[in-house]
Structures are given as C-alpha cells and as structure tokens.
Design a protein around this motif. Structure first.
Motif, PDB file in Angstrom:
ATOM      1  N   ILE A 150       1.296  -1.180  -0.176  1.00 38.02           N
ATOM      2  CA  ILE A 150       0.089   0.289  -0.208  1.00 38.02           C
ATOM      3  C   ILE A 150       0.968   1.309   0.356  1.00 38.02           C
ATOM      4  O   ILE A 150       1.929   0.963   0.615  1.00 38.02           O
ATOM      5  N   ASP A 151       0.860   2.267  -1.101  1.00 38.53           N
ATOM      6  CA  ASP A 151       1.692   3.387  -0.900  1.00 38.53           C
ATOM      7  C   ASP A 151       2.831   2.851  -1.595  1.00 38.53           C
ATOM      8  O   ASP A 151       3.139   3.234  -0.123  1.00 38.53           O
ATOM      9  N   ASP A 152       3.272   2.704  -2.676  1.00 39.40           N
ATOM     10  CA  ASP A 152       5.094   2.056  -2.716  1.00 39.40           C
ATOM     11  C   ASP A 152       5.423   2.953  -2.765  1.00 39.40           C
ATOM     12  O   ASP A 152       5.634   3.507  -4.254  1.00 39.40           O
ATOM     13  N   ARG A 153       6.067   3.505  -2.324  1.00 38.73           N
ATOM     14  CA  ARG A 153       6.548   5.087  -2.361  1.00 38.73           C
ATOM     15  C   ARG A 153       8.177   4.051  -2.825  1.00 38.73           C
ATOM     16  O   ARG A 153       8.935   5.717  -3.386  1.00 38.73           O
ATOM     17  N   GLY A 154       8.664   3.630  -2.478  1.00 39.99           N
ATOM     18  CA  GLY A 154       9.949   3.105  -3.210  1.00 39.99           C
ATOM     19  C   GLY A 154       9.473   2.618  -5.318  1.00 39.99           C
ATOM     20  O   GLY A 154      11.045   2.393  -5.532  1.00 39.99           O
ATOM     21  N   ARG A 155       8.175   2.399  -5.341  1.00 43.35           N
ATOM     22  CA  ARG A 155       8.265   2.179  -6.503  1.00 43.35           C
ATOM     23  C   ARG A 155       8.820   0.999  -6.991  1.00 43.35           C
ATOM     24  O   ARG A 155       9.795   1.030  -7.472  1.00 43.35           O
ATOM     25  N   ARG A 156       8.662  -0.048  -6.577  1.00 45.23           N
ATOM     26  CA  ARG A 156       9.041  -1.322  -7.029  1.00 45.23           C
ATOM     27  C   ARG A 156       7.463  -2.195  -7.721  1.00 45.23           C
ATOM     28  O   ARG A 156       6.714  -3.773  -6.408  1.00 45.23           O
ATOM     29  N   ARG A 207      -7.135  15.131  -1.601  1.00 43.08           N
ATOM     30  CA  ARG A 207      -7.359  14.565  -0.683  1.00 43.08           C
ATOM     31  C   ARG A 207      -7.368  13.145  -1.411  1.00 43.08           C
ATOM     32  O   ARG A 207      -7.661  12.352  -3.037  1.00 43.08           O
ATOM     33  N   GLN A 208      -6.487  12.244  -0.747  1.00 35.93           N
ATOM     34  CA  GLN A 208      -6.411  10.771  -1.076  1.00 35.93           C
ATOM     35  C   GLN A 208      -7.111   9.989  -0.343  1.00 35.93           C
ATOM     36  O   GLN A 208      -7.386   9.900   0.859  1.00 35.93           O
ATOM     37  N   PRO A 209      -7.733   8.844  -0.679  1.00 37.11           N
ATOM     38  CA  PRO A 209      -8.977   8.101  -0.351  1.00 37.11           C
ATOM     39  C   PRO A 209      -8.340   6.573   0.695  1.00 37.11           C
ATOM     40  O   PRO A 209      -8.153   5.752  -0.368  1.00 37.11           O
ATOM     41  N   LEU A 210      -8.076   7.156   1.208  1.00 33.20           N
ATOM     42  CA  LEU A 210      -7.040   6.536   2.624  1.00 33.20           C
ATOM     43  C   LEU A 210      -7.625   5.509   2.786  1.00 33.20           C
ATOM     44  O   LEU A 210      -7.029   4.322   2.091  1.00 33.20           O
ATOM     45  N   ARG A 211      -8.650   5.034   2.951  1.00 34.91           N
ATOM     46  CA  ARG A 211      -9.411   4.138   3.611  1.00 34.91           C
ATOM     47  C   ARG A 211      -9.930   2.961   2.210  1.00 34.91           C
ATOM     48  O   ARG A 211      -9.699   2.305   1.829  1.00 34.91           O
ATOM     49  N   ALA A 212     -10.035   3.744   0.472  1.00 40.04           N
ATOM     50  CA  ALA A 212     -10.329   2.960  -0.316  1.00 40.04           C
ATOM     51  C   ALA A 212      -9.323   2.412  -0.555  1.00 40.04           C
ATOM     52  O   ALA A 212      -9.674   0.557  -1.635  1.00 40.04           O
ATOM     53  N   MET A 213      -8.044   3.125  -0.169  1.00 38.27           N
ATOM     54  CA  MET A 213      -7.001   2.429  -0.957  1.00 38.27           C
ATOM     55  C   MET A 213      -6.736   0.887   0.198  1.00 38.27           C
ATOM     56  O   MET A 213      -6.077   0.036   0.171  1.00 38.27           O
ATOM     57  N   GLY A 214      -7.034   1.171   1.180  1.00 35.94           N
ATOM     58  CA  GLY A 214      -6.946  -0.695   2.454  1.00 35.94           C
ATOM     59  C   GLY A 214      -7.976  -1.339   2.020  1.00 35.94           C
ATOM     60  O   GLY A 214      -7.184  -2.536   2.270  1.00 35.94           O
TER      61      GLY A 214
END
Length: 348
Positions: A145-151, A290-297
């Motif tokens: 979730i939220d792949d900050r490192g782009r892998r 708005r980052q859809p945080l709950r939807a991402m989870g």
C-alpha cells in the motif's frame, strides 16, 4: 481455565495435528480415533481456535500487516479500510509495526517463518526492502500500500500523486495566483517526484514557470513546513501561494505565515495533500488534495484475498484517484455547498 487443543490431544491420546484434522473433517483419520477425539471435545467443552482449525488445512485465515508505526496521521483510515474487508470475509488481522527497527523486523521474520498468516499487506517501513523479495519469492502473497519505493515486482495499491499535484496547481491558478511556492516531501519518496512533476506540468500548461528558488524540500512534518515558509519569507522571493506535499507540512506553513503576519488566503493561498482530519480544523481550514485512504486499504485487502483464493497477481499497480477539497485556505469565502465537499477530479 480455557481448554486447549493440547489438553484435548492428551485426553484423546493423539497429537494436536490429529485433533486439528478431526476438526477439519479430514477423511484420512481413523473412524474410531475421530469418534474418541469428538467425545473428548464434547466432554471438555473445547472451543477450537482459528489456528487449530487451520492447522491441517495449511492456512490460518489470518492476514498479516506490517506498517512503519501507528502515529502516521492517515494510518487509522487505511487500517480501517483493511479491517472492514478482511473481517467481512472471516479473516483475522495480525498487525505488526517497525517501531523498534531491526528488532521489530526480526520478530516479524519469525512470524513469517512460523507461517502465522496467509498473506501480507505492507506499508513499507524503512530498512524493510531486503525482506520484500525474500517474502515474495518464497510464495507469500504480498500487496504493498502506497509504494513509496516504486517496486513494480510487487502488487500494489496507491493514489494518483501526479494528477493530485496537477489539480493543486490548476486550483491555485484558477484563484488568480501566479507566484507558486512548493514545500515538497523527501526527495527519495516516489510520491514527492510525482506530486512535484504534476504540479509543474499544470503550471507549464498555463504558460508560466516555477521559480526554483520557491521550491524547498521538507520531511512531511509541520516543523519542516513552518521552517520552509520562514526561510522563503526571509530570502525574499515573492509568492502568493504554497503547495505543501502533505497536510502536516501545510499546517506548519499556515503557522509560519500567521507568525509572519501574512493573511491566508488574502496574501497567500495554501493547498495541502491527504485530507487527514486535521485539515478541516486548521486556521483557516485547509484546501487539500484528498487521498482516498480508506478506499486504498479496502482495495489492497480485496486484492490480497483474491490472490489467496487463487487469482493471479495483477499485472499493474491499482491507482485510486484523488479529488480536490476546497476550504478557506484558498478562498476568502466558500459556499455551504462547496465547503468540505469533494469535486470530481478523477483522471480522464
């Protein structure tokens, strides 16, 4: 005292594995043995745990989740989205944090070795990169979730940071701002580059250019936001708007402007990113992406459960669109219809 599977096994004169196989109605258990085990269960009032039921199946019906910590301001929304989906499908959630660095990751590795969960949801903590490939290659389903490192080797769910940055710029330009400052996140975060690139593209499309002297790197904290804005004010370049790469940074920007006697939005408009609960309660309330945080989870949990059910991993990251929330930090007055509501800013 609660009766354990070990006690049932001792009284039935069998192993714990045999008890578990009886609980799972396995056909390869001798009929007489199965009857004896069930008689002991009935006599003792034993209630099987999820682990006992799953032992013979080779599954735990538990999803693991590793996060950097629980103090991140948007973590609760992501966790709630995960929990809603996981629990609705009859799975448990085993949450681990990386608060204690290597010690935490070593303990997490022991859980992996013990097969304490069937699949893993990961918000990548620092220093965990070396563990990812090992986990994935060993056959453990992993969704980031939220792949900050782009892998791209790992299935992931994220938000459209580039489009969010562009939306922030277009909104500020639409309010008449032309000297746009930016307080970014750390340069090694993938979202930082995406948000800045999207912002810059929208500015260029409007026939303007960003002044490099008005771009300052922060670290996603309110302290860095305040320090950045005080630095800009002291160095002299004029600006009439600030795009902060998260809401905590934006809160610091607002504090710095307030200390310096600058009116928001009269002198300077401010836009954040995330829409954490704090954003509606800053002074003035914060316009944000708005980052859809709950939807991402929710999406990440559904994706992982689908893999556990036999579906192949998706071939590309799942991107959940951002949206603009207009509040008083960019407009002197906001109508009741617009205040705190979301405009449709989905990519086309």
């Amino acid at each position: 005292m609660r009766v354990t599977i070990a006690e049932v096994a001792r009284r039935a004169r069998v192993s714990k594995t045999t008890v578990s196989r009886v609980l799972n109605n396995k056909a390869d258990v001798d009929a007489a043995t199965a009857i004896r085990v069930r008689e002991v269960i009935a006599a003792t009032g034993y209630i099987p745990s999820a682990g006992a039921v799953g032992l013979a199946r080779g599954v735990t019906r538990t999803v693991g989740m590793l996060v950097p910590g629980l103090t991140w301001p948007w973590m609760g929304e992501v966790l709630q989205g995960v929990a809603d989906v996981v629990e609705s499908k009859g799975y448990g959630l085993l949450l681990s944090t990386a608060n204690r660095g290597t010690e935490s990751l070593d303990e997490f590795s022991r859980q992996v070795s013990a097969k304490a969960f069937d699949g893993l949801l990961l918000i990548e903590p620092p220093d965990a990169v070396r563990h990812l490939r090992v986990l994935h290659d060993s056959g453990l389903p992993v969704v980031v979730i939220d792949d900050r490192g782009r892998r791209p080797a790992f299935p992931s769910v994220g938000t459209d940071n580039r489009h969010g940055g562009a939306t922030a710029a277009r909104h500020l330009l639409a309010t008449g701002r032309t000297r746009l400052a930016t307080v970014t996140g750390p340069h090694d975060f993938g979202c930082t580059a995406d948000r800045l690139n999207g912002f810059n593209e929208a500015v260029l499309d409007a026939g303007l250019t960003l002044d490099p002297s008005l771009i300052i790197e922060g670290d996603f904290t309110s302290e860095s936001g305040e320090a950045a804005i005080l630095q800009l004010l002291a160095s002299g370049p004029e600006f009439d708007a600030v795009f902060a790469h998260n809401d905590l940074t934006a809160a610091g920007v607002l504090a710095g402007l307030r200390k310096s006697g600058r009116a928001v939005p009269g002198d300077v408009a401010v836009v954040g990113f995330d829409d954490i609960p704090l954003a509606a309660h800053t002074q003035p309330p914060l316009t944000t992406i708005r980052q859809p945080l709950r939807a991402m989870g929710e999406a990440a949990a559904r994706q992982l459960l689908a893999q556990l059910a036999g579906a192949p991993p998706p071939g590309a990251p799942l991107i959940v669109p951002t949206s603009l929330v207009v509040r008083e930090s960019t407009q002197e007055t906001v109508s009741a219809a617009d205040r705190g509501t979301f405009r449709d800013e989905s990519p086309t």
